[in-house]
Write an enzyme that holds these catalytic residues in place. Structure first.
Site, PDB file in Angstrom:
ATOM      1  N   HIS A   1      -1.379   3.558  11.183  1.00  0.00           N
ATOM      2  CA  HIS A   1       0.018   4.170  11.576  1.00  0.00           C
ATOM      3  C   HIS A   1      -0.433   4.991  12.486  1.00  0.00           C
ATOM      4  CE1 HIS A   1      -3.733   5.341   8.126  1.00  0.00           C
ATOM      5  NE2 HIS A   1      -3.096   6.900   8.672  1.00  0.00           N
TER       6      HIS A   1
ATOM      7  N   GLU B   1      -4.379  15.411  10.501  1.00  0.00           N
ATOM      8  CA  GLU B   1      -5.569  15.105   8.756  1.00  0.00           C
ATOM      9  C   GLU B   1      -6.378  15.906   8.811  1.00  0.00           C
ATOM     10  OE1 GLU B   1      -5.024  11.383   8.622  1.00  0.00           O
ATOM     11  OE2 GLU B   1      -2.736  10.984   8.024  1.00  0.00           O
TER      12      GLU B   1
ATOM     13  N   TYR C   1     -17.319   6.717   1.071  1.00  0.00           N
ATOM     14  CA  TYR C   1     -15.596   6.632   1.234  1.00  0.00           C
ATOM     15  C   TYR C   1     -15.696   5.912   3.081  1.00  0.00           C
ATOM     16  CZ  TYR C   1     -10.892   7.186   2.330  1.00  0.00           C
ATOM     17  OH  TYR C   1      -9.666   6.728   1.821  1.00  0.00           O
TER      18      TYR C   1
ATOM     19  N   HIS D   1      -3.920   5.395  14.387  1.00  0.00           N
ATOM     20  CA  HIS D   1      -5.540   5.350  13.815  1.00  0.00           C
ATOM     21  C   HIS D   1      -5.210   4.400  12.643  1.00  0.00           C
ATOM     22  CE1 HIS D   1      -2.991   8.840  11.506  1.00  0.00           C
ATOM     23  NE2 HIS D   1      -3.932   8.785  10.690  1.00  0.00           N
TER      24      HIS D   1
ATOM     25  N   HIS E   1       0.455  -0.873  -0.385  1.00  0.00           N
ATOM     26  CA  HIS E   1      -0.252  -0.167   0.121  1.00  0.00           C
ATOM     27  C   HIS E   1       1.390   1.393   0.167  1.00  0.00           C
ATOM     28  CE1 HIS E   1      -3.961   1.887   1.342  1.00  0.00           C
ATOM     29  NE2 HIS E   1      -2.924   2.691   1.732  1.00  0.00           N
TER      30      HIS E   1
END
Length: 486
Positions: free
Chosen positions: A368, A374, A383, A404, A325
């Site tokens: 991560h 963010e 989403y 998170h 990813h």
């Protein structure tokens, strides 16, 4: 376990460490002989360590299944796009990801720490909690235009110092009449979510619809019409910098947001002898002046300091066509540099329809902790990349270095069996506004009835799979001990 020196002051009495190596006696791993631990030596090297041999995946960082059912988690201390020699990261393979916690509570301030001299605005709040807001309501009472409907959600810095940023929402139900505005603090990146914007600038007209963005730069006059009626959207404001395209590096000359797809207005003038109001934003405060003629009387212009718009559906997505990813920096549309060349002031990223084909890979966002704050919004569609669902017009916020990731149900589904090649984010466009600076939350957003917290219990089911492999782990450790004894 702590060993004791025969003489506690032994290392205070030596001239140099070399004295500990007399007669060829070299302490293990170059540490003091009462130190009970083993170490790896070097500075700014790339290290790796396994308490259980064979744990670290080879050739990739985030496989679909990590050995022993462990969770892969990346910690990133620099910007994803920082040059390799400045890039700081570590992958951890752990029994439970750091996001599995019971939530945060405030502790009393320590009177002996830096919190006593930090010049924090009393009208803003700091929080490590993952916060979210339902879509803010567009006013229905009275006439509220674009500039009057501006509400700040979060930010950092000071426009008078020309350093920092802010994230706003606008909630408007009427067009600006004979009223224009000027941002003397910084640049506006405007993201309409509900209703198109018909923007008149000194350079000409911009028609910006949901799924498009526009940038009105510092000092440029503009007014906003609402051709579709009530409108809502997001704004990323930056101070002391300008937006630019991210460097493409090994991608070559093309990809992501291509320069040819940014559109600029053409000259269009208005001669009108009527009273106009000009609203100036300066230092976060608003001032007005009046004049007896239109501010949009520019007949011709030339230069490179011009407002522009961009259609997000033109973004050329890139991603892994083998394994792993890729970091979210591949979704960067525009970036604004800071005074630190390795840490952008702000990035604007989008998550739009694309293919996901990575093999042998855990495809959801890996667990991560990263240096960036963010703030995410959804323009339209659904989403699934957030820790919990959020709606078009809503906001999700995560503070830098607070862990998170997804709930266990999504982790289990993604790890269960190889997924097919698939299109993701179908009929949806989400975005992220991120910064190397920690965000503070405004009083308006903090007290909003739309605010809610990401429920920490959603991560309670992140089970410890590692302990289920106790017999296998014990066997591997026993074999390792046997080999060492030989």
């Amino acid at each position: 376990m702590t060993a004791k020196l025969e003489n506690p002051k032994e290392y205070q009495q030596i001239f140099h460490w070399a004295e500990t190596q007399k007669d060829g006696a070299i302490p293990s791993f170059g540490t003091r002989k009462n130190d009970p631990y083993e170490y790896q030596s070097g500075f700014n090297n790339i290290f790796e360590s396994e308490a259980v041999p064979g744990t670290i995946p080879k050739g990739q960082n985030s496989p679909r299944c990590v050995r022993f059912g462990l969770y892969a988690e990346q910690m990133t201390a620099s910007a994803f796009v920082a040059p390799r020699h400045l890039n700081k990261k570590a992958w951890l393979y752990r029994a439970r990801p750091a996001v599995a916690h019971q939530g945060f509570t405030d502790l009393p301030d320590n009177p002996d720490t830096e919190s006593n001299f930090l010049p924090l605005n009393p009208r803003v709040h700091v929080s490590p909690t993952q916060l979210a807001w339902l879509p803010f309501d567009i006013p229905t009472d009275g006439e509220v235009d674009f500039i009057s409907g501006l509400k700040t959600i979060a930010g950092s810095g000071d426009p008078t110092l020309r350093e920092g940023l802010a994230v706003h929402t606008y909630l408007a139900n009427t067009s600006m009449k004979r009223r224009a505005t000027v941002n003397s603090d910084g640049d506006f990146l405007i993201v309409p979510q509900q209703g198109a914007l018909d923007i008149k600038t000194e350079f000409g007209m911009l028609f910006v619809q949901p799924g498009e963005i526009c940038v009105i730069q510092r000092g440029q006059r503009f007014k906003v019409g609402l051709p579709d009626g009530p409108s809502r959207g997001y704004i990323l404001e930056i101070w002391g910098s300008n937006f630019q395209l991210p460097e493409l590096g090994p991608l070559g000359a093309n990809g992501l947001a291509n320069a040819r797809d940014f559109l600029h207005p053409i000259a269009r003038y208005e001669i009108e002898q009527e009273q106009w109001e000009i609203v100036y934003k300066l230092g976060g405060k608003f001032f007005k002046c009046t004049q007896q003629h239109s501010p949009f009387d520019v007949v011709a212009w030339h230069g490179n300091y011009v407002p522009y718009k961009y259609d997000l559906t033109k973004f050329v997505n890139v991603g892994s066509i083998s394994v792993d990813h890729i970091d979210p920096s591949i979704f960067c549309v525009l970036t604004a540099p800071s005074r630190d060349p390795a840490a952008p002031l702000a990035d604007f990223l989008i998550f739009s329809p694309r293919w996901d084909v990575a093999s042998h890979t855990y495809r959801p966002p890996y667990y991560h902790r990263n240096a960036a704050s963010e703030l995410m919004g959804l323009i339209y569609g659904e989403y699934a990349g957030r820790s919990d669902s959020f709606q078009p017009g809503g906001v999700s916020f995560e503070c830098g270095f607070v862990p998170h990731g997804v709930a266990y149900e999504e982790f289990r589904a993604a790890s269960a069996e190889p997924p097919p090649e698939m299109r993701i984010s179908k009929d949806a466009v989400a975005f992220m506004m991120e910064s190397s600076r920690p965000f503070t939350i405004t009083e308006w957003a903090w007290r909003s009835g739309k605010k809610h917290e990401h429920e920490p219990r959603m991560w309670d089911d992140l089970v410890d799979n590692f302990s289920k492999h106790k017999d296998e782990v014990d066997r591997i450790l026993a074999e390792g001990t046997k080999k060492m004894s030989l």
